[in-house]
Write an enzyme that holds these catalytic residues in place. Structure first.
Site, short mmCIF file in Angstrom:
data_model
loop_
_atom_site.label_atom_id
_atom_site.label_comp_id
_atom_site.label_asym_id
_atom_site.label_seq_id
_atom_site.Cartn_x
_atom_site.Cartn_y
_atom_site.Cartn_z
N LYS A 121 0.84 -1.12 -0.22
CA LYS A 121 0.07 -0.02 0.09
C LYS A 121 0.91 1.08 0.01
O LYS A 121 1.63 1.45 1.00
CB LYS A 121 -0.91 -0.13 1.17
CG LYS A 121 -1.91 1.18 0.98
CD LYS A 121 -2.99 1.06 2.23
CE LYS A 121 -3.73 2.20 2.30
NZ LYS A 121 -4.88 2.29 3.20
N LYS A 169 -1.81 -1.35 -3.97
CA LYS A 169 -2.87 -0.31 -4.14
C LYS A 169 -1.95 0.96 -4.24
O LYS A 169 -1.18 0.94 -3.44
CB LYS A 169 -3.78 -0.34 -2.75
CG LYS A 169 -4.77 0.94 -2.85
CD LYS A 169 -5.20 0.67 -1.41
CE LYS A 169 -6.08 2.15 -1.04
NZ LYS A 169 -6.61 2.11 0.24
C1 PBG Z 1 -7.91 3.75 4.86
C2 PBG Z 1 -8.09 3.56 3.25
C3 PBG Z 1 -7.70 4.49 2.28
C4 PBG Z 1 -8.19 3.65 1.14
C5 PBG Z 1 -8.92 2.59 1.10
N1 PBG Z 1 -8.72 2.46 2.60
C6 PBG Z 1 -7.29 5.99 2.33
C7 PBG Z 1 -5.92 6.08 2.94
O1 PBG Z 1 -5.28 5.08 3.10
O2 PBG Z 1 -5.40 7.11 3.01
C8 PBG Z 1 -8.36 4.45 -0.21
C9 PBG Z 1 -9.33 4.06 -1.13
C10 PBG Z 1 -9.37 5.20 -2.51
O3 PBG Z 1 -8.64 6.12 -2.27
O4 PBG Z 1 -10.15 4.75 -3.43
N2 PBG Z 1 -6.81 3.07 5.31
#
Ligand code: PBG
Length: 324
Positions: free
Chosen positions: A197, A249
């Protein structure tokens, strides 16, 4: 006839639509898509999201109706995100038996028992500071957060979640969640780790969707997007910790990473086409610059081609209703 005769003519197999279909290598199926949904407690109206045209926050009271609508359209999997009105320092609503995390899962499973419900397992939408865990001395405390992740996962599993999807980006989170699930008797609840991530500006629109209060950034726990080796390592660590599926992601700007991980593991790989990727396509299409449907097909196709088995995408419902 004189002239030049190429020996090799790939165009032979592109001559007709039937030939082109016959030799097509990759297809994106609706059954591999996961629809992310935003559910808000304590409100009665749907709320459109200005940075994500076409996506609405769903009032909790309408969730059963929505789950049924998704299932009828052919959606098989959803991932739930809650917009909480019960924030505190640690996000304790997430591990209450009747907190929003548990209620979202229960409503979906009661309405459509065969729907695969993935529970996004994090704290950022439930904390006053908007960080993904327990904050001590301006630092997200990794190990204190692990305990709470385990609690939240058990509550989601008890509510019926098929898959726990930890997105807090804490070290050891898969191991901690596996241990908590197993000792509570949920040995068959799967973990799909947000294993690679990146700390990404592509999450921008999600911050509005999730109503986060975050000031600052998540760079001390999410990954530096410039790191290729570390991206592979992070996913392999989660495999060792017992993840059933891995995730990259965002997806579109990290196709190389999806491919790298595909070649490094036999686990299924998910990829998340995140809010910013969605927004870029929607706004460009609204401006008349691109053909939305073809771009969606190409972007999802590229994610599949890179090696993802599963794709989380806000376009899933459009595809269910309209096809590609
Ligand atoms: C939270 C989370 C996020 C997303 C999914 N879970 C945001 C972040 O980490 O700031 C992002 C999903 C998206 O942008 O569509 N942990």
């Amino acid at each position: 006839m004189s002239g030049i005769y190429p020996i090799l003519r790939p165009r032979r197999l592109r001559r007709t639509p039937a030939l082109r279909t016959l030799f097509q290598e990759t297809e994106v199926q609706l059954s591999s898509l996961v629809l992310p949904i935003f559910v808000e407690e304590g409100v009665s109206e749907y709320m459109p999201l200005s940075a994500m045209p076409g996506v609405l926050r769903i009032p909790e009271a309408r969730l059963a109706f929505e789950a049924d609508r998704y299932a009828r359209a052919g959606i098989q999997s959803v991932i739930t995100f809650g917009i909480s009105h019960h924030l505190d320092e640690v996000g304790s609503d997430t591990w209450l038996e009747n907190g929003l995390v548990a209620r979202m899962v229960r409503i979906c499973k009661e309405t459509v028992p065969e729907m695969i419900v993935m529970s996004d397992t994090c704290f950022c939408e439930y904390t006053t500071h908007g960080h993904c865990g327990v904050v001590r001395d301006n630092w997200v405390d990794n190990d204190a957060t692990l305990v709470n992740l385990g609690r939240q996962a058990v509550v989601a599993a008890r509510a019926g979640a098929d898959i726990i999807a930890p997105s807090a980006a804490m070290d050891g989170q898969v191991q901690a969640i596996r241990a908590a699930l197993d000792s509570a008797g949920f040995t068959d609840t799967a973990i799909m780790a947000y294993s690679t991530k990146f700390a990404s500006a592509f999450y921008g629109p999600f911050r509005e969707a999730g109503g986060t209060t975050l000031k600052g950034n998540r760079k001390s726990y999410q990954m530096n997007s410039m790191n290729r080796r570390e991206a592979i390592r992070e996913s392999l660590l989660d495999e060792q910790e017992g993840a059933d599926a891995l995730m990259v992601k965002p997806a579109g700007a990290f196709l190389d990473t999806i491919r790298d991980i595909r070649e490094a593991t036999y686990l299924p790989i998910a990829a998340y086409q995140v809010s910013g990727e969605y927004a870029m396509i929607k706004f460009a299409a609204a401006a008349g610059a691109i053909d939305e449907r073809q771009i969606v097909r190409e972007t999802l196709g590229s994610i599949k081609r890179a090696g993802a088995d599963i794709i989380l995408s806000y376009f899933a419902m459009d595809i269910a209703e309209q096809g590609f």
